[in-house]
Design a protein around this motif. Structure first.
Motif, PDB file in Angstrom:
ATOM      1  N   VAL A 190       0.661  -1.061  -0.102  1.00 36.56           N
ATOM      2  CA  VAL A 190      -0.637  -0.047   0.422  1.00 36.56           C
ATOM      3  C   VAL A 190       0.551   1.402  -0.035  1.00 36.56           C
ATOM      4  O   VAL A 190       0.605   2.269  -0.901  1.00 36.56           O
ATOM      5  CB  VAL A 190      -0.751  -0.343   1.343  1.00 36.56           C
ATOM      6  N   SER A 191       1.489   1.270   0.824  1.00 36.44           N
ATOM      7  CA  SER A 191       2.488   2.491   0.794  1.00 36.44           C
ATOM      8  C   SER A 191       3.685   1.909  -0.450  1.00 36.44           C
ATOM      9  O   SER A 191       3.711   3.784  -0.831  1.00 36.44           O
ATOM     10  CB  SER A 191       3.880   2.674   2.229  1.00 36.44           C
ATOM     11  N   GLN A 192       3.715   1.313  -0.935  1.00 32.33           N
ATOM     12  CA  GLN A 192       4.876   1.555  -2.263  1.00 32.33           C
ATOM     13  C   GLN A 192       4.237   1.863  -2.580  1.00 32.33           C
ATOM     14  O   GLN A 192       4.327   2.671  -4.485  1.00 32.33           O
ATOM     15  CB  GLN A 192       5.343   0.402  -2.382  1.00 32.33           C
ATOM     16  N   LEU A 193       2.323   1.474  -3.366  1.00 37.65           N
ATOM     17  CA  LEU A 193       2.113   2.215  -4.613  1.00 37.65           C
ATOM     18  C   LEU A 193       1.863   4.118  -4.540  1.00 37.65           C
ATOM     19  O   LEU A 193       1.807   4.512  -5.211  1.00 37.65           O
ATOM     20  CB  LEU A 193       0.329   1.993  -3.982  1.00 37.65           C
ATOM     21  N   GLY A 219       7.129   4.154 -12.572  1.00 39.89           N
ATOM     22  CA  GLY A 219       6.021   4.316 -11.420  1.00 39.89           C
ATOM     23  C   GLY A 219       5.473   2.549 -11.788  1.00 39.89           C
ATOM     24  O   GLY A 219       5.728   1.939 -10.307  1.00 39.89           O
ATOM     25  N   ILE A 220       4.789   2.087 -12.442  1.00 39.47           N
ATOM     26  CA  ILE A 220       4.792   0.822 -12.379  1.00 39.47           C
ATOM     27  C   ILE A 220       5.442  -0.397 -12.344  1.00 39.47           C
ATOM     28  O   ILE A 220       5.113  -1.216 -11.478  1.00 39.47           O
ATOM     29  CB  ILE A 220       3.625   0.392 -13.496  1.00 39.47           C
ATOM     30  N   ILE A 221       6.502   0.483 -13.262  1.00 39.67           N
ATOM     31  CA  ILE A 221       8.019  -0.522 -12.802  1.00 39.67           C
ATOM     32  C   ILE A 221       8.697  -0.561 -11.565  1.00 39.67           C
ATOM     33  O   ILE A 221       8.791  -1.378 -11.212  1.00 39.67           O
ATOM     34  CB  ILE A 221       8.681  -0.632 -14.327  1.00 39.67           C
ATOM     35  N   ASN A 222       8.756   0.167 -10.902  1.00 38.15           N
ATOM     36  CA  ASN A 222       9.005   0.161  -9.981  1.00 38.15           C
ATOM     37  C   ASN A 222       7.750  -0.440  -8.716  1.00 38.15           C
ATOM     38  O   ASN A 222       8.998  -0.645  -7.970  1.00 38.15           O
ATOM     39  CB  ASN A 222       9.560   2.723  -9.478  1.00 38.15           C
ATOM     40  N   TYR A 223       6.904   1.023  -8.387  1.00 43.96           N
ATOM     41  CA  TYR A 223       5.717  -0.078  -8.007  1.00 43.96           C
ATOM     42  C   TYR A 223       6.149  -2.308  -8.082  1.00 43.96           C
ATOM     43  O   TYR A 223       5.683  -2.906  -7.506  1.00 43.96           O
ATOM     44  CB  TYR A 223       4.624   0.279  -8.560  1.00 43.96           C
ATOM     45  N   ILE A 224       6.407  -2.374  -9.482  1.00 46.59           N
ATOM     46  CA  ILE A 224       5.928  -3.809  -9.565  1.00 46.59           C
ATOM     47  C   ILE A 224       7.081  -4.676  -8.683  1.00 46.59           C
ATOM     48  O   ILE A 224       7.403  -5.595  -8.008  1.00 46.59           O
ATOM     49  CB  ILE A 224       5.933  -4.084 -10.820  1.00 46.59           C
ATOM     50  N   TYR A 225       8.783  -3.657  -9.223  1.00 49.49           N
ATOM     51  CA  TYR A 225       9.663  -4.411  -8.770  1.00 49.49           C
ATOM     52  C   TYR A 225       9.813  -4.296  -6.723  1.00 49.49           C
ATOM     53  O   TYR A 225       9.654  -5.565  -6.241  1.00 49.49           O
ATOM     54  CB  TYR A 225      11.298  -3.344  -9.221  1.00 49.49           C
ATOM     55  N   LYS A 226       9.456  -3.478  -6.474  1.00 50.59           N
ATOM     56  CA  LYS A 226       9.361  -3.001  -4.721  1.00 50.59           C
ATOM     57  C   LYS A 226       8.101  -4.408  -4.492  1.00 50.59           C
ATOM     58  O   LYS A 226       8.894  -4.413  -3.245  1.00 50.59           O
ATOM     59  CB  LYS A 226       8.757  -1.702  -4.286  1.00 50.59           C
TER      60      LYS A 226
END
Length: 268
Positions: A190-193, A219-226
């Motif tokens: 949730v927080s990383q979204l 942003g999408i790729i960063n979130y998927i990775y995290k």
């Protein structure tokens, strides 16, 4: 048998634990902010061609900010602090971290304003075979992050921490002391979204020259990775809990966790 939390041996171990966790948290957060200005290609890193997935009238490649590499460790450390030292412990180190990030950016700005020594420019002017290379310009371009990046970084960090703490304790109230993986991973997702898009949106769209499609794509790729790394690091979270419980002593650790999370009060 009552557990004495004021015992000198336990107090020493508890203080050392908090100091170590805060040091890990602060170091990784500060590094992530400094190196986050670089965008790298995950495909090229793995020796692959860009994916070029059609998205939003453009193409989605696996490009990430360099800071994304270590952000999952920041939030895992935050979850461990949350578990043993509660909201107050997380809030305290979050405030200190923001102040340190602001100080680091200030000192970097000062460093970029200092006039370069001529011999430093001369000995580095042929770096990479380019006679016109200016190392001072390169230094400034790499380290001098604009006000938008600083504002975006700090805003995203604070928002992410607030959401992480809030979701963590909400899930704890719902699930009780078990299912560590659920509250740790859930709070991180949730927080990383928010974090993944806020920092890019403020730094590179509002104050930069990125299109909103670029912000969404990275942003999408960063979130998927995290999110993926947070799931993969779940065993590490349990390993850390096991080590800490043994180091503090199971009884002391149990009481400390209940006290930090106000568990008994939450069940009323």
């Amino acid at each position: 048998m009552a557990i004495n939390l004021s015992d000198n041996g336990f107090s020493t171990r508890k203080n050392r634990l908090y100091t170590i966790l805060c040091a890990v948290f602060l170091t990784n957060a500060l590094l992530a902010e400094i190196i986050g200005v670089k965008i790298f290609s995950a495909e090229s890193t793995l020796g692959l061609q860009p994916m070029q997935i059609p998205l939003l009238s453009g193409a989605l490649d696996f490009n990430l900010t360099a800071g994304a590499i270590i952000w999952p460790f920041v939030f895992i450390t935050s979850d461990i602090i949350n578990e043993y030292f509660g909201k107050t412990g997380v809030q305290r180190i979050s405030i200190v971290t923001v102040l340190c990030i602001a100080y680091a950016f200030l000192m970097i700005t000062v460093a970029t304003k200092l006039p370069p020594a001529q011999f430093w420019l001369d000995v580095n002017k042929n770096t990479g075979g380019k006679a016109d290379f200016n190392i001072n310009t390169a230094f400034n371009n790499i380290f001098r992050q604009g006000g938008g990046i600083i504002l975006g970084s700090i805003s995203a960090f604070l928002l992410g921490q607030v959401l992480d703490v809030t979701v963590f304790h909400w899930l704890r109230r719902k699930t009780g002391p078990g299912q560590i993986w659920l509250r740790a991973t859930g709070s991180t997702l949730v927080s990383q979204l928010a974090d993944s898009f806020v920092v890019l949106g403020i730094a590179f769209y509002v104050f930069g020259n990125w299109s909103w499609q670029m912000v969404v794509s990275v942003g999408i790729i960063n979130y998927i990775y995290k999110g993926a790394v947070a799931l993969l690091l779940t065993p590490l979270l349990y390993l850390a809990h096991s080590f800490i419980d043994k180091w503090l002593g199971p009884e002391h650790a149990h009481v400390l966790i209940e006290e930090a999370n106000d568990y008994k009060k939450d069940l009323v």
